[in-house]
Design a protein around this motif. Structure first.
Motif, PDB file in Angstrom:
ATOM      1  N   MET A   1      22.197 -10.068 -19.088  1.00 27.63           N
ATOM      2  CA  MET A   1      21.285 -10.929 -18.325  1.00 27.63           C
ATOM      3  C   MET A   1      20.863 -10.269 -16.998  1.00 27.63           C
ATOM      4  N   CYS A   2      20.532  -8.999 -17.070  1.00 29.10           N
ATOM      5  CA  CYS A   2      20.276  -8.205 -15.869  1.00 29.10           C
ATOM      6  C   CYS A   2      18.820  -7.732 -15.800  1.00 29.10           C
ATOM      7  N   ILE A   3      18.262  -7.851 -14.605  1.00 26.68           N
ATOM      8  CA  ILE A   3      16.938  -7.323 -14.276  1.00 26.68           C
ATOM      9  C   ILE A   3      17.155  -6.164 -13.311  1.00 26.68           C
ATOM     10  N   ARG A   4      16.576  -5.006 -13.633  1.00 23.78           N
ATOM     11  CA  ARG A   4      16.672  -3.831 -12.762  1.00 23.78           C
ATOM     12  C   ARG A   4      15.279  -3.423 -12.308  1.00 23.78           C
ATOM     13  N   VAL A   5      15.195  -2.933 -11.073  1.00 24.52           N
ATOM     14  CA  VAL A   5      13.911  -2.540 -10.492  1.00 24.52           C
ATOM     15  C   VAL A   5      14.024  -1.157  -9.867  1.00 24.52           C
ATOM     16  N   MET A   6      12.957  -0.376 -10.038  1.00 23.80           N
ATOM     17  CA  MET A   6      12.815   0.893  -9.324  1.00 23.80           C
ATOM     18  C   MET A   6      11.423   0.900  -8.706  1.00 23.80           C
ATOM     19  N   LEU A   7      11.382   0.844  -7.368  1.00 26.97           N
ATOM     20  CA  LEU A   7      10.116   0.978  -6.649  1.00 26.97           C
ATOM     21  C   LEU A   7       9.977   2.432  -6.216  1.00 26.97           C
ATOM     22  N   HIS A   8       8.820   3.022  -6.481  1.00 28.05           N
ATOM     23  CA  HIS A   8       8.530   4.389  -6.027  1.00 28.05           C
ATOM     24  C   HIS A   8       7.696   4.245  -4.762  1.00 28.05           C
ATOM     25  N   LEU A   9       8.280   4.637  -3.642  1.00 24.81           N
ATOM     26  CA  LEU A   9       7.748   4.318  -2.324  1.00 24.81           C
ATOM     27  C   LEU A   9       7.374   5.569  -1.545  1.00 24.81           C
ATOM     28  N   ASN A  10       6.177   5.581  -0.987  1.00 25.42           N
ATOM     29  CA  ASN A  10       5.780   6.632  -0.050  1.00 25.42           C
ATOM     30  C   ASN A  10       6.388   6.277   1.304  1.00 25.42           C
ATOM     31  N   THR A  11       7.250   7.155   1.807  1.00 24.05           N
ATOM     32  CA  THR A  11       7.973   6.841   3.038  1.00 24.05           C
ATOM     33  C   THR A  11       8.398   8.098   3.769  1.00 24.05           C
ATOM     34  N   GLU A  12       8.637   7.939   5.047  1.00 25.77           N
ATOM     35  CA  GLU A  12       9.196   9.016   5.867  1.00 25.77           C
ATOM     36  C   GLU A  12      10.719   8.887   5.974  1.00 25.77           C
ATOM     37  N   LYS A  13      11.269   7.815   5.394  1.00 23.16           N
ATOM     38  CA  LYS A  13      12.710   7.588   5.474  1.00 23.16           C
ATOM     39  C   LYS A  13      13.477   8.666   4.730  1.00 23.16           C
ATOM     40  N   GLU A  14      14.652   8.980   5.240  1.00 21.12           N
ATOM     41  CA  GLU A  14      15.574   9.888   4.562  1.00 21.12           C
ATOM     42  C   GLU A  14      16.243   9.129   3.419  1.00 21.12           C
ATOM     43  N   GLN A  15      16.770   9.865   2.451  1.00 22.31           N
ATOM     44  CA  GLN A  15      17.423   9.269   1.291  1.00 22.31           C
ATOM     45  C   GLN A  15      18.525   8.271   1.700  1.00 22.31           C
TER      46      GLN A  15
ATOM     47  N   ASN B   1       0.813  -1.220   0.000  1.00 20.92           N
ATOM     48  CA  ASN B   1       0.000   0.000   0.000  1.00 20.92           C
ATOM     49  C   ASN B   1       0.843   1.266   0.000  1.00 20.92           C
ATOM     50  N   ASP B   2       2.117   1.161   0.329  1.00 18.77           N
ATOM     51  CA  ASP B   2       3.006   2.324   0.339  1.00 18.77           C
ATOM     52  C   ASP B   2       3.717   2.528  -1.001  1.00 18.77           C
ATOM     53  N   VAL B   3       3.539   1.593  -1.925  1.00 20.67           N
ATOM     54  CA  VAL B   3       4.239   1.655  -3.205  1.00 20.67           C
ATOM     55  C   VAL B   3       3.362   2.341  -4.252  1.00 20.67           C
ATOM     56  N   ALA B   4       3.879   3.429  -4.820  1.00 20.77           N
ATOM     57  CA  ALA B   4       3.144   4.154  -5.854  1.00 20.77           C
ATOM     58  C   ALA B   4       3.213   3.416  -7.189  1.00 20.77           C
TER      59      ALA B   4
ATOM     60  N   GLU C   1       1.777 -11.869  -2.198  1.00 22.21           N
ATOM     61  CA  GLU C   1       0.622 -11.432  -1.410  1.00 22.21           C
ATOM     62  C   GLU C   1       0.571  -9.915  -1.281  1.00 22.21           C
ATOM     63  N   GLY C   2      -0.573  -9.316  -1.679  1.00 16.53           N
ATOM     64  CA  GLY C   2      -0.799  -7.890  -1.507  1.00 16.53           C
ATOM     65  C   GLY C   2      -0.347  -7.004  -2.656  1.00 16.53           C
ATOM     66  N   TRP C   3       0.325  -7.550  -3.660  1.00 21.30           N
ATOM     67  CA  TRP C   3       0.909  -6.736  -4.730  1.00 21.30           C
ATOM     68  C   TRP C   3       0.052  -6.697  -5.996  1.00 21.30           C
ATOM     69  N   LYS C   4      -1.116  -7.268  -5.963  1.00 15.95           N
ATOM     70  CA  LYS C   4      -1.978  -7.369  -7.140  1.00 15.95           C
ATOM     71  C   LYS C   4      -2.309  -6.016  -7.770  1.00 15.95           C
ATOM     72  N   TYR C   5      -2.537  -4.982  -6.961  1.00 13.54           N
ATOM     73  CA  TYR C   5      -3.007  -3.700  -7.476  1.00 13.54           C
ATOM     74  C   TYR C   5      -1.914  -2.636  -7.613  1.00 13.54           C
ATOM     75  N   VAL C   6      -0.677  -2.987  -7.308  1.00 20.56           N
ATOM     76  CA  VAL C   6       0.423  -2.031  -7.472  1.00 20.56           C
ATOM     77  C   VAL C   6       0.712  -1.885  -8.969  1.00 20.56           C
ATOM     78  N   PRO C   7       0.731  -0.660  -9.498  1.00 18.97           N
ATOM     79  CA  PRO C   7       1.044  -0.475 -10.918  1.00 18.97           C
ATOM     80  C   PRO C   7       2.497  -0.869 -11.208  1.00 18.97           C
ATOM     81  N   VAL C   8       2.661  -1.767 -12.165  1.00 22.05           N
ATOM     82  CA  VAL C   8       3.980  -2.283 -12.522  1.00 22.05           C
ATOM     83  C   VAL C   8       4.159  -2.185 -14.030  1.00 22.05           C
ATOM     84  N   MET C   9       5.352  -1.782 -14.450  1.00 23.33           N
ATOM     85  CA  MET C   9       5.641  -1.697 -15.882  1.00 23.33           C
ATOM     86  C   MET C   9       6.991  -2.347 -16.168  1.00 23.33           C
TER      87      MET C   9
END
Length: 120
Positions: free
Chosen positions: A86-100, A39-42, A65-73
């Motif tokens: 042979m590389c897979i790269r991921v970028m998750l856009h996350l709503n968070t209070e964490k510092e960089q 739910n925190d993942v945009a 579990e729980g990731w069905k409605y997260v927009p993924v491209m």
């Protein structure tokens, strides 16, 4: 605040099973190390090098579990000469209070060479 959480891994073979296994391992590690809840993942962007085409890495995330409605491209990575294959790269856009500097970016297998400066 929206922050990006990066990750990458490699596969040995261009098979759907290898792609899904590697992707799920990467997703689970990113989620665990950063205490991420769906739910925190945009959104999630996933790229693969052009030598990976036997399956969609996003399928692994969708099956969790729980990731069905997260927009993924999924998309293709730029074919830069002499880049990691042979590389897979991921970028998750996350709503968070964490510092960089609190975000833990995850690089597994051969992908560790992409960001040695982030090794802990």
């Amino acid at each position: 605040m929206i922050r990006g959480v990066r990750g990458a891994t490699t596969v040995k073979n261009n098979t759907e099973a290898d792609i899904l296994n590697a992707a799920v391992e990467l997703f689970k590690t990113m989620i665990e190390q950063n205490d991420i809840y769906p739910n925190d993942v945009a959104s999630a962007f996933i790229s693969t090098t052009e030598d990976i085409n036997a399956g969609f890495p996003a399928k692994g995330l969708r099956q969790m579990e729980g990731w069905k409605y997260v927009p993924v491209m999924c998309m293709s990575e730029m074919p830069v000469p002499n880049s990691l294959k042979m590389c897979i790269r991921v970028m998750l856009h996350l709503n968070t209070e964490k510092e960089q500097n609190e975000i833990i970016h995850v690089y597994l297998k051969e992908a560790k060479i992409l960001r040695p400066d982030l090794e802990k």
